[in-house]
Write a protein that holds these residues in place. Sequence first.
Motif, PDB file in Angstrom:
ATOM      1  N   GLY A   6       0.836  -1.197   0.000  1.00 19.81           N
ATOM      2  CA  GLY A   6       0.000   0.000   0.000  1.00 19.81           C
ATOM      3  C   GLY A   6       0.869   1.244   0.000  1.00 19.81           C
ATOM      4  O   GLY A   6       2.090   1.172  -0.013  1.00 19.81           O
ATOM      5  N   ALA A   7       0.207   2.392   0.011  1.00 19.30           N
ATOM      6  CA  ALA A   7       0.927   3.659  -0.049  1.00 19.30           C
ATOM      7  C   ALA A   7       0.019   4.766   0.447  1.00 19.30           C
ATOM      8  O   ALA A   7      -1.206   4.631   0.440  1.00 19.30           O
ATOM      9  CB  ALA A   7       1.353   3.952  -1.485  1.00 19.30           C
ATOM     10  N   THR A  55      -9.537  -5.966  -4.403  1.00 18.08           N
ATOM     11  CA  THR A  55      -8.151  -5.579  -4.734  1.00 18.08           C
ATOM     12  C   THR A  55      -8.011  -4.084  -5.010  1.00 18.08           C
ATOM     13  O   THR A  55      -6.904  -3.605  -5.181  1.00 18.08           O
ATOM     14  CB  THR A  55      -7.667  -6.312  -6.000  1.00 18.08           C
ATOM     15  OG1 THR A  55      -8.461  -5.859  -7.106  1.00 18.08           O
ATOM     16  CG2 THR A  55      -7.782  -7.817  -5.869  1.00 18.08           C
ATOM     17  N   LYS A  56      -9.105  -3.365  -5.097  1.00 10.79           N
ATOM     18  CA  LYS A  56      -9.175  -1.956  -5.490  1.00 10.79           C
ATOM     19  C   LYS A  56      -8.989  -1.773  -6.994  1.00 10.79           C
ATOM     20  O   LYS A  56      -9.244  -0.681  -7.501  1.00 10.79           O
ATOM     21  CB  LYS A  56      -8.152  -1.084  -4.760  1.00 10.79           C
ATOM     22  CG  LYS A  56      -8.383  -0.981  -3.265  1.00 10.79           C
ATOM     23  CD  LYS A  56      -7.257  -0.196  -2.638  1.00 10.79           C
ATOM     24  CE  LYS A  56      -7.778   0.926  -1.779  1.00 10.79           C
ATOM     25  NZ  LYS A  56      -6.700   1.758  -1.244  1.00 10.79           N
ATOM     26  N   PHE A 114      -4.159   2.065  -8.899  1.00 12.71           N
ATOM     27  CA  PHE A 114      -3.823   1.486  -7.597  1.00 12.71           C
ATOM     28  C   PHE A 114      -2.669   0.495  -7.687  1.00 12.71           C
ATOM     29  O   PHE A 114      -2.383  -0.202  -6.713  1.00 12.71           O
ATOM     30  CB  PHE A 114      -5.049   0.827  -6.956  1.00 12.71           C
ATOM     31  CG  PHE A 114      -6.078   1.825  -6.501  1.00 12.71           C
ATOM     32  CD1 PHE A 114      -5.799   2.701  -5.458  1.00 12.71           C
ATOM     33  CD2 PHE A 114      -7.311   1.902  -7.124  1.00 12.71           C
ATOM     34  CE1 PHE A 114      -6.729   3.633  -5.041  1.00 12.71           C
ATOM     35  CE2 PHE A 114      -8.258   2.834  -6.710  1.00 12.71           C
ATOM     36  CZ  PHE A 114      -7.962   3.698  -5.664  1.00 12.71           C
ATOM     37  N   ASN A 115      -2.036   0.430  -8.862  1.00 11.10           N
ATOM     38  CA  ASN A 115      -0.851  -0.393  -9.017  1.00 11.10           C
ATOM     39  C   ASN A 115      -1.127  -1.863  -8.671  1.00 11.10           C
ATOM     40  O   ASN A 115      -0.474  -2.438  -7.812  1.00 11.10           O
ATOM     41  CB  ASN A 115       0.255   0.174  -8.109  1.00 11.10           C
ATOM     42  CG  ASN A 115       1.626  -0.058  -8.691  1.00 11.10           C
ATOM     43  OD1 ASN A 115       1.732  -0.624  -9.779  1.00 11.10           O
ATOM     44  ND2 ASN A 115       2.648   0.354  -7.982  1.00 11.10           N
ATOM     45  N   ALA A 118      -0.612   7.420  -1.036  1.00 14.12           N
ATOM     46  CA  ALA A 118      -1.438   7.874  -2.150  1.00 14.12           C
ATOM     47  C   ALA A 118      -2.667   7.005  -2.332  1.00 14.12           C
ATOM     48  O   ALA A 118      -3.718   7.473  -2.746  1.00 14.12           O
ATOM     49  CB  ALA A 118      -0.613   7.892  -3.427  1.00 14.12           C
ATOM     50  N   CYS A 119      -2.546   5.720  -2.030  1.00  6.06           N
ATOM     51  CA  CYS A 119      -3.648   4.783  -2.242  1.00  6.06           C
ATOM     52  C   CYS A 119      -4.680   4.841  -1.126  1.00  6.06           C
ATOM     53  O   CYS A 119      -5.756   4.265  -1.238  1.00  6.06           O
ATOM     54  CB  CYS A 119      -3.133   3.356  -2.354  1.00  6.06           C
ATOM     55  SG  CYS A 119      -2.020   3.111  -3.737  1.00  6.06           S
ATOM     56  N   GLY A 120      -4.341   5.470  -0.040  1.00 10.36           N
ATOM     57  CA  GLY A 120      -5.316   5.591   1.041  1.00 10.36           C
ATOM     58  C   GLY A 120      -5.172   4.553   2.117  1.00 10.36           C
ATOM     59  O   GLY A 120      -5.818   4.655   3.154  1.00 10.36           O
ATOM     60  N   GLY A 168     -11.028   0.677  -9.339  1.00  9.50           N
ATOM     61  CA  GLY A 168     -11.831   1.528  -8.455  1.00  9.50           C
ATOM     62  C   GLY A 168     -11.665   3.015  -8.665  1.00  9.50           C
ATOM     63  O   GLY A 168     -12.360   3.796  -8.034  1.00  9.50           O
ATOM     64  N   ALA A 169     -10.759   3.422  -9.555  1.00 12.66           N
ATOM     65  CA  ALA A 169     -10.592   4.868  -9.760  1.00 12.66           C
ATOM     66  C   ALA A 169     -11.049   5.250 -11.164  1.00 12.66           C
ATOM     67  O   ALA A 169     -12.222   5.496 -11.380  1.00 12.66           O
ATOM     68  CB  ALA A 169      -9.158   5.280  -9.488  1.00 12.66           C
TER      69      ALA A 169
END
Lengths: 287, 401
Positions: free
Chosen positions: A31-32, A167-168, A141-142, A34-36, A171-172
């Motif tokens: 995670g990061a 997995t997200k 989300f990489n 930036a990803c929340g 989602g964007a």
Amino acid sequence: MWDYSEKVLDHFHHPRNVGTIENPDGVGQVGALACGDALKLAFKLDEKKERIADVKFQTFGCASAIASSSALTEMIKGMTLDEASKVTNADIAKYLDGLPEQKMHCSVMGMEALEAAIANYRTGDTTVRELKDDPLVCTCFNVHESEIVEAVRINHLTTVEQVTNYTKAGGACGKCKGAIQAILDRELGKAPAPAAAAAPAAPVPFAELSPAKKVMAVEKVLEAEIRPALRLDGGDIELVDVQGARIQVRFLGHCAGCMAANLTKNGLVEKKLREALGDGALEVEAI
Amino acid sequence: MDEPALHYLDNNATTMPAPEVVEAMMPFFTERWGNASSMYEFGGRVHRDMEAARAKVGSLLGAGDPSEVVFTSCGSESDNHAIFGTVQALGPETTVITSKVEHPAVLQPCRALEERGHRVVFVGVHRDGTLDMDAYRGALSIPGPKLVTLMWANNETGVLFPIRECAELAKAAGAVFHTDATQAVGKVAEIDASAVPFDMLSFSGHKIHAPKGIGALYIRRGTPVRPFLLGGHQERSRRAGTENVPYIVGLGKACELAAAELRDGTLGRVAALRDRLQEGLLAIPETVVNGNRELRLPNTLNVSFPYIEGEAMLFHLGDAGICASSGSACTSGSLEPSHVLRAMDAPFTALHGSLRFSLSRYTTDADVDAVLEAMPGIVKTLRELSPFGRGEEPDDPGAAR
């Protein structure tokens, strides 16, 4: 408002095993900012190097991310690494008496951090996965194909929406939804594996392209594969010049002057351009 | 465990119905329940009550004639009516000009029009959330019929757009001008149709202490806009459907109260409470205020606490009885953080850790005290949990997974 189980709320309000470990045997971070959400997991083995003697976590994220991390540490304490490596996100969710469907990605993050920490112990490697031959599916989300396949198999997912919840991915911007559907079709046996697809005609090597074609080819990769990731962090990139195999770029927005810009240049921009343009000799220079 | 006292600081989401409003509405459920369109006196009386409410709404907005006020079911309906109705009237060549930070009730109709082939310009904002006026002027130079739709005040940050100037520029360019004033009505004294040349204005009752389910669209006489809801002659054939008289009466009363509030210093008291909250929260290390602090609604405060996440903060605040909201991804119902903060180019350390506190006439010193008491501990707890913000390592080398 989310409908969290008592157990989720308990682990959120009273997280177990928060912190770091001095001289850990394995550390994994996924995670990061930036990803929340992001999770850093560290463990120490007992003297015989058999069982997990201590485990600590640090989590940036919502209530269910914190609860999933806390639960995971409780679950794996005392396990052998072989036992721990079999723990899946479904086990974490079950331990917590379930998570809302849209929050399942929090449990997946736990599983991935554990995988990363165990890999770190076994190989000394700090990267999460072997990413060769593992296409990046969701640039926002990489998320790589192997992560989606794993989530689909463990949790018996059947729809793109479920994959996003777990997995997200998608989602964007949503541009990768078609690619996710293709992975699902393959996993559900509705479509042949991509290996069966005809190999594309051999492209003209980058070095042999005309200067104008080189610019177009680089710009295409920047737009499709690099800018979406940078923009998520409020950054951007512009192409300044292409001279032979030397590509000059300029970072913009938050990327300009960002401490991590050099990492981004080597780890993302150069890597992507080399892969996509099929030329390992390409060099990227940030000016 | 006893329930803690409620500290409601989410008035940009919805407001408590004013007791005066509830009282004004009650007879229209129990005694005066006739149809306002009927020919007999039992309905006719109700019609007059409805028109009295319309006059109160018109008065708050500075309407030349109360008939310029059309009652709707909500702010979103008003926005949809204004946007789709105007584009239908102006034709397929219409360009729509809006901003990147509008409410979804404006953004999504605009995106739908874009899909249907209309040219839509989404004007950006500066880092402090104020409108990029150069880009706006540039958009107005596009030839052909144009609809402009810009919010008066932003629901997330409270930042105000210079609607008087925007409307004047739009009129000079021959454009139809609509403003979504849902967050501004009752909080911004400048809203006055006799002084600001907007053609249409949307707002909603439940943001000004009327109930949910009632809104209004001001339509200046002569504005080219087609009806949105067809099927009856109500509202001078501009909006079909039997009039929701109890709620219309409630909205009238709420507008009357709001008009008094614009004069009696209530908003100054609200702003002072907000400023005290802001100062207290800024004492927490690394807190940042999102949006311009001057050009802002008196009741709104949007702050970010870097390295921690909004939903987790809201849960802890909830334990202290405090109601607020966040622009973080986990609270938005999607996986993306606030489109408003992103359009403002807020650093991603701030995106997921934003909180919005929004006050009202009913907010007290005790409410502000409760937040100031709870928040430092919440931030400390969550920062202790967070792997970021310790300065030991490069904060975040990209989105490495």
